[in-house]
Motif scaffolding. Structure first.
Motif, short mmCIF file in Angstrom:
data_model
loop_
_atom_site.label_atom_id
_atom_site.label_comp_id
_atom_site.label_asym_id
_atom_site.label_seq_id
_atom_site.Cartn_x
_atom_site.Cartn_y
_atom_site.Cartn_z
N GLU A 72 -4.59 -10.75 5.38
CA GLU A 72 -3.18 -10.81 5.03
C GLU A 72 -2.72 -9.70 4.09
OE1 GLU A 72 0.04 -14.09 3.32
OE2 GLU A 72 -2.03 -14.69 3.75
N LEU A 73 -3.60 -9.26 3.19
CA LEU A 73 -3.21 -8.22 2.23
C LEU A 73 -2.85 -6.93 2.95
CD1 LEU A 73 -2.79 -7.44 -0.71
CD2 LEU A 73 -5.14 -6.66 -0.76
N ALA A 74 -3.71 -6.52 3.87
CA ALA A 74 -3.45 -5.29 4.61
C ALA A 74 -2.18 -5.42 5.44
CB ALA A 74 -4.64 -4.96 5.51
N TYR A 112 -0.37 0.83 -0.05
CA TYR A 112 -1.50 0.87 -1.00
C TYR A 112 -2.41 2.04 -0.64
CZ TYR A 112 -4.71 -1.01 2.52
OH TYR A 112 -5.47 -1.19 3.64
N ILE A 113 -3.20 2.45 -1.63
CA ILE A 113 -4.23 3.45 -1.38
C ILE A 113 -5.52 2.93 -1.99
CG2 ILE A 113 -3.73 4.81 -3.46
CD1 ILE A 113 -4.27 7.31 -1.61
N ALA A 114 -6.61 3.02 -1.23
CA ALA A 114 -7.90 2.48 -1.68
C ALA A 114 -8.76 3.57 -2.29
CB ALA A 114 -8.63 1.83 -0.50
N ILE A 115 -9.38 3.24 -3.39
CA ILE A 115 -10.38 4.12 -4.03
C ILE A 115 -11.69 3.35 -4.04
CG2 ILE A 115 -11.05 5.31 -6.15
CD1 ILE A 115 -8.05 5.48 -6.84
N ASN A 116 -12.67 3.85 -3.29
CA ASN A 116 -13.95 3.15 -3.20
C ASN A 116 -14.92 3.71 -4.24
OD1 ASN A 116 -16.89 2.94 -1.74
ND2 ASN A 116 -15.57 1.17 -1.35
N LEU A 117 -15.38 2.83 -5.13
CA LEU A 117 -16.24 3.22 -6.24
C LEU A 117 -17.69 2.86 -5.94
CD1 LEU A 117 -15.96 4.30 -9.23
CD2 LEU A 117 -15.91 1.91 -9.93
N GLN A 118 -18.60 3.77 -6.25
CA GLN A 118 -20.03 3.49 -6.10
C GLN A 118 -20.73 3.66 -7.46
OE1 GLN A 118 -19.56 6.54 -3.56
NE2 GLN A 118 -18.37 5.08 -2.38
N PRO A 119 -22.01 3.26 -7.55
CA PRO A 119 -22.77 3.56 -8.77
C PRO A 119 -22.83 5.07 -9.01
CG PRO A 119 -23.89 1.89 -7.44
CD PRO A 119 -22.76 2.41 -6.61
N ASP A 175 2.11 6.51 -11.33
CA ASP A 175 3.56 6.44 -11.11
C ASP A 175 3.98 6.70 -9.66
OD1 ASP A 175 3.99 5.79 -13.78
OD2 ASP A 175 4.17 7.89 -14.37
N GLN A 176 3.02 6.86 -8.76
CA GLN A 176 3.36 6.94 -7.33
C GLN A 176 3.66 5.53 -6.84
OE1 GLN A 176 3.63 9.86 -5.64
NE2 GLN A 176 3.15 10.87 -7.57
N ASN A 177 4.57 5.42 -5.89
CA ASN A 177 5.01 4.11 -5.41
C ASN A 177 4.00 3.53 -4.43
OD1 ASN A 177 6.77 1.90 -5.22
ND2 ASN A 177 7.72 2.74 -3.36
N LEU A 178 2.80 3.30 -4.95
CA LEU A 178 1.69 2.76 -4.16
C LEU A 178 0.87 1.83 -5.05
CD1 LEU A 178 0.42 6.08 -2.54
CD2 LEU A 178 1.38 4.15 -1.24
N ILE A 179 0.29 0.80 -4.45
CA ILE A 179 -0.66 -0.03 -5.17
C ILE A 179 -2.01 0.67 -5.14
CG2 ILE A 179 -1.79 -2.29 -5.28
CD1 ILE A 179 0.65 -3.30 -3.60
N LYS A 180 -2.62 0.82 -6.29
CA LYS A 180 -3.94 1.45 -6.37
C LYS A 180 -4.99 0.34 -6.29
CE LYS A 180 -1.17 3.41 -8.64
NZ LYS A 180 0.28 3.67 -8.47
N VAL A 181 -5.77 0.31 -5.21
CA VAL A 181 -6.77 -0.73 -4.98
C VAL A 181 -8.16 -0.11 -5.15
CG1 VAL A 181 -7.65 -2.46 -3.39
CG2 VAL A 181 -5.22 -1.89 -3.36
N ILE A 182 -8.88 -0.53 -6.19
CA ILE A 182 -10.22 -0.01 -6.47
C ILE A 182 -11.25 -1.03 -5.99
CG2 ILE A 182 -11.80 0.81 -8.26
CD1 ILE A 182 -9.23 1.39 -9.94
N THR A 183 -12.08 -0.61 -5.05
CA THR A 183 -13.05 -1.51 -4.45
C THR A 183 -14.46 -1.00 -4.71
OG1 THR A 183 -13.02 -0.33 -2.35
CG2 THR A 183 -11.43 -2.12 -2.60
N GLY A 184 -15.44 -1.83 -4.41
CA GLY A 184 -16.83 -1.43 -4.56
C GLY A 184 -17.70 -2.62 -4.89
#
Length: 400
Positions: free
Chosen positions: A126-128, A135-142, A16-25
């Motif tokens: 363009e996205l950035a 937005y806030i990025a969450i970087n996921l690893q194994p 509910d924070q006014n940010l796009i949550k971007v999950i990468t990995g």
């Protein structure tokens, strides 16, 4: 299913924070599973199913959804402007002009938006530009070792389990396959490697010589924990070889490999001068099992370098920027710059049981006169303090 608690905690904090949550990995590291787990938490917390829209664009039934305007209209049709909605877009980069889709949905105040993607292109270009500060990025690893231990909950001998972890794959599905039939794991890892190298890199960037890319990957997989630069990579690959690789090609390919998240880089930091150095960083492979694809990853071989690779990713998970350090003529394995302007120093050694190795590792800290925490991580069993330096067993440290 192993709960990815570290990442779920971040998603709870961002809900509910006014940010796009971007999950990468990297592909197959568990991004879709993480979104599913968070969706189930929302349902368990009272969010109505009709207020959650979950689209995975790799699924057969969604392959027709390639036009961003058509998809946007379909989503908006399902939304009542007076209610709150949680929208999950999995592998969103498969949508044409996905940047416009994400930006248009974000303008709706009753939408909490979560997206995933398997390459850094998601956060470039363009996205950035469109979403700067939104937005806030969450970087996921194994799996971390702590998560890996949960997957092998019946194994109570953590030393034996860690020997397996340091030599094999920690991709979630590879762990599941290993528990059922270990012979299937390498074929699975080969499919991930091929998809990243061929589809995510070679096809996307229209590379004419894939062989050179394979050669660079093999070199870097064998150089974990070593200082490298485009110049010395070129020198090594071109030595006694008919196939020449230019300095500029290597710079370009290194960028492609880090964008695909198969390799991560730790830049070199001058502790005394307090500045980043442009030469001779280190590269770490996102999953040690992938080394099996390009070389014989012999059990018990290169354990010191593999240990350093594991510590790098654990420091990365725990937050802050991770560098390799230089202080005058001494090298520090890792310097971690925390968000609150605090700093931590780490040396990593498989064992310091002999006096010469112990003195070498400890002496790296000697001339650093600040009072930030200093850690020596080893496989030795004693946890002690030596002149303010905390010597810790790395397995204990990973599990805490």
């Amino acid at each position: 299913m192993i709960e990815r608690e570290l990442y779920l905690k971040r998603l709870r904090q961002l809900k509910d924070q006014n940010l796009i949550k971007v999950i990468t990995g990297i592909r197959r590291c568990g991004k879709s599973t993480l979104l599913e787990a968070f969706k189930n938490e929302l349902l368990g917390g009272g969010v109505a199913p009709k207020n959650i829209i979950f689209l995975n664009f790799e699924e057969r039934e969604n392959l027709h959804l390639t036009n961003w305007t058509t998809l946007y209209d379909e989503i908006i049709e399902q939304i009542n402007p007076n209610n709150k909605y949680y929208i999950f877009l999995d592998e969103v980069q498969l949508i044409n002009d996905f940047e416009r889709l994400v930006n248009s949905l974000f303008t709706k105040k009753n939408i909490d938006l979560y997206v995933t993607g398997s390459n850094a292109y998601l956060l470039s270009s363009e996205l950035a530009t469109l979403l700067t500060g939104r937005y806030i990025a969450i970087n996921l690893q194994p799996y971390s070792f702590k998560e890996y231990a949960l997957a092998y909950s019946d194994e109570k001998n953590t030393d034996r389990l860690f020997r397996k972890y340091i030599n094999e794959s920690c991709f979630p599905e590879a762990v599941t396959l290993s528990q059922n039939d270990e012979s299937l794991v390498n074929d699975y890892l080969q499919s991930i490697y091929d998809t990243v190298i061929i589809k995510d890199i070679s096809q996307r960037h229209s590379l004419r010589n894939v062989d050179n890319l394979h050669r660079i990957v093999s070199f870097l997989f064998d150089s974990i924990g070593s200082y490298v630069s485009p110049t010395n990579i070129a020198a090594q690959l071109n030595h006694n070889s008919q196939k020449k690789v230019s300095h500029n090609t290597i710079i370009k390919y290194l960028d492609f490999l880090t964008q695909s998240y198969i390799l991560y880089t730790a830049p070199r930091y001058d502790i005394k001068g307090k500045e980043l150095l442009s030469t001779n960083g280190k590269y770490y492979v996102v999953d040690l099992g992938l080394k099996n694809i390009t070389a014989t990853n012999k059990f018990e071989a290169d354990l010191g370098r593999k240990l350093e690779n594991i510590v790098y990713f654990e420091l990365f998970r725990r937050g802050g920027k991770v560098y390799v350090g230089k202080h005058n003529d001494r090298e520090i394995d890792f310097v971690v710059q925390k968000a609150n302007n605090e700093r931590e120093y780490y040396q990593v050694a498989y064992t310091v049981n002999d006096e010469k190795t112990f003195n070498r590792e400890i002496s790296a800290f000697d001339r650093i006169k600040d009072n930030y925490p200093k850690f020596l991580l080893t496989m030795d069993y004693d946890n002690t303090s030596i002149n303010g330096i905390q010597k810790l067993n790395v397995i204990d440290w990973l599990l805490k």
